[in-house]
Design a protein around this motif. Structure first.
Motif, mmCIF file in Angstrom:
data_model
loop_
_atom_site.group_PDB
_atom_site.id
_atom_site.type_symbol
_atom_site.label_atom_id
_atom_site.label_comp_id
_atom_site.label_asym_id
_atom_site.label_seq_id
_atom_site.Cartn_x
_atom_site.Cartn_y
_atom_site.Cartn_z
ATOM 1 N N LEU A 167 39.031 49.479 42.805
ATOM 2 C CA LEU A 167 38.313 48.518 43.638
ATOM 3 C C LEU A 167 39.115 48.193 44.889
ATOM 4 N N PRO B 282 37.404 55.336 40.492
ATOM 5 C CA PRO B 282 38.049 54.903 41.735
ATOM 6 C C PRO B 282 38.397 53.417 41.681
ATOM 7 N N GLN C 220 36.432 42.816 49.301
ATOM 8 C CA GLN C 220 35.252 42.596 48.469
ATOM 9 C C GLN C 220 34.439 41.413 48.988
ATOM 10 N N GLN D 102 30.632 47.231 45.191
ATOM 11 C CA GLN D 102 31.977 47.298 45.766
ATOM 12 C C GLN D 102 32.555 48.705 45.737
ATOM 13 N N GLN D 103 32.167 49.489 44.753
ATOM 14 C CA GLN D 103 32.698 50.845 44.616
ATOM 15 C C GLN D 103 31.555 51.772 44.185
ATOM 16 N N TRP E 20 29.979 45.654 40.619
ATOM 17 C CA TRP E 20 30.970 46.732 40.585
ATOM 18 C C TRP E 20 30.512 47.903 41.454
#
Length: 218
Positions: A13, A11, A19, A145-146, A142
């Motif tokens: 970002l 997926p 963010q 954020q996702q 990472w």
């Protein structure tokens, strides 16, 4: 060399401004001693159309042990395995970071095609492809954020972080982020929680790829 698996598209970002807000919401700016507005201003200035880069805080400003509990999956907090009390001593190795509290990591790839490779095999291959392995803190950023980038049987190592021993040799452990099965010292209550742990430099794991990027910039 092990057979390579087909790469699955992860997926995307969110935009850098989102963010930044996510880090503020989690209190990462406070952990790093960075004003919230400085974080937002950096994200706005670095936007440039939002090319899919990851907004990262320098590991000297916020450690892996501080970031790991902010991870969430199935309502459960992330954690560092009990036999890795020295997790914050794993520092950048063969990786040059911008001399700034905030920076961008571009061209992220989970490295699914390297599943069942050992770190020893993966590092020269990444170097040959002009890619740089992620640090442990970058990998945690990472997933913060996702979160869906961390999937069962498609987790990843972050071999840009290594521990150098007192004699100058590198420790044989290499850090990784995966999902707990709730067994052993993890505890049943941690089943499905995000987990920071380690694997041996020469070992292969079918469920671990090697996260990397095309570069970093301030």
């Amino acid at each position: 060399m092990p057979d390579t698996a087909s790469t699955v598209t992860v997926p995307p970002l969110p935009p850098l401004a989102i963010q930044a807000e996510r880090l503020v919401e989690l209190g990462v700016h406070e952990l790093a001693g960075i004003p919230a507005e400085e974080l937002r201003t950096f994200a706005e200035a670095a936007g440039r159309g939002d090319d899919g880069s990851l907004l990262a805080v320098h590991p000297d400003r916020v450690s892996a042990s501080a970031l790991a509990p902010l991870l969430r999956r199935d309502g459960k907090s992330g954690f560092v395995i009990t036999d890795m009390p020295d997790v914050d001593l794993f520092a950048p190795c063969t990786v040059e970071l911008p001399d700034a509290p905030l920076y961008l990591v571009a061209g992220l790839d989970r490295g699914d095609h390297m599943a069942n490779w050992s770190p020893e095999e993966a590092l020269p291959a990444l170097t040959k492809e002009n890619r740089t392995p992620l640090l442990l803190t970058e990998g945690i950023h990472w997933v913060l954020q996702q979160p869906t980038v961390l999937e069962r049987n498609r987790c990843f190592m972050t071999i840009g972080s290594r521990l150098r021993k007192a004699n100058g040799a590198l420790d044989a452990r290499t850090p990784a982020i995966w999902i707990s099965n709730g067994t052993g010292r993890d505890g049943r209550e941690r089943r499905n929680a995000p987990k920071v742990g380690w694997c041996w430099w020469g070992n292969r794991h079918t469920w671990l790829g090697f996260a990397s990027a095309t570069g970093r910039e301030h």
